[in-house]
Design a protein around this motif. Structure first.
Motif: not given
Length: 275
Positions: A2-4, A258-268
């Motif tokens: 949503r932020t992206v 792009g950075y927000s999309v590729t960094r993921g949501s945190g620790r897998p």
């Protein structure tokens, strides 16, 4: 996500706003409409007979002159960087019987007295023996703020208009004619802008210093050194700055998204705590 989406929407709206402003500026400046500096005052009613005695006119101001067939008629006007000038001349031919066709020519010279070619128009035209008038037009190339020393590019400064007949029967020399000349300028926008500018526009006396005693009142400037309304442009500003700013903003926001999309949501989730 949503932020992206929110960031991408902000980037698109901001870029569209800047591009819209730039596009409007380009559209307004590139439209070949009459110059806003057009004067409503009555223009001069005589013309000069040489470069040194050329009659000064303003863009959009009509000028007239009564002369004899075979005379050289001169006018001068200021044209600034980024402008494209169009000169129109109408010659009313004598009603007296003439002995043949006559060819009239309209020439335009820059501040260095170099003849500038016409990009559009008919600067030379033959008038039939029974023609009542002849009209000539010349649209110059866009004036550049700066050019290489070897180039023949039109530069800001004074532009001389010369009107004369170049071919006619010898018996028709001296017949009375009436000439009307009008020049208009249109801004072409940042697409025609170049880096750099002249130290001073090419006008008569620009490189001549006249010593004056302390407290002396400066002598009035020659009529041929008239400036455009609002003065000469500085040469550094154009609407290309708006396009550059819009592109930089879109690139920055795109990089953040792009950075927000590729960094993921945190620790897998498959990685145990403390690993």
């Amino acid at each position: 996500m949503r932020t992206v989406r929110r960031m991408l929407m902000t980037a698109v709206l901001a870029g569209a706003g800047l591009l819209g402003v730039a596009g409007t500026a380009v559209a307004d400046s590139a439209t070949p409409s009459p110059s806003t500096s057009a004067s409503t005052d009555a223009g001069p009613t005589e013309a000069g007979t040489s470069f040194r005695t050329a009659t000064a006119i303003k863009p959009g101001q009509p000028a007239t002159a009564d002369a004899s067939t075979g005379d050289y008629l001169y006018w001068v006007l200021p044209v600034d960087a980024g402008q494209r000038a169009t000169v129109t001349a109408t010659v009313t031919l004598p009603a007296a019987a003439r002995h043949g066709a006559a060819t009239w020519q309209l020439d335009v010279y820059d501040g260095l007295r170099r003849r500038q070619p016409c990009k559009y128009g008919a600067p030379s035209k033959a008038a039939a023996q029974d023609a009542g008038s002849v009209q000539l037009t010349c649209t110059l190339r866009t004036v550049r703020a700066w050019a290489e020393p070897w180039a023949n590019d039109p530069l800001p400064g004074s532009y001389y208009v010369r009107l004369t007949v170049v071919d006619l029967p010898q018996e028709d020399l001296g017949l009375a004619v009436h000439a009307k000349v009008e020049a208009g300028t249109a801004d072409q926008g940042g697409a025609q802008a170049v880096d750099g500018s002249l130290a001073a526009p090419l006008v008569p006396g620009a490189g001549t210093a006249t010593p004056q005693s302390d407290g002396a009142t400066p002598s009035p400037r020659p009529a041929a050194m008239a400036e455009p309304d609002g003065g000469w442009s500085s040469g550094w500003w154009s609407d290309r700055w708006l396009w550059t700013a819009a592109g930089g903003l879109l690139a920055a926001l795109g990089g953040i998204a792009g950075y927000s999309v590729t960094r993921g949501s945190g620790r897998p989730s498959r990685v145990p705590p403390g690993a």
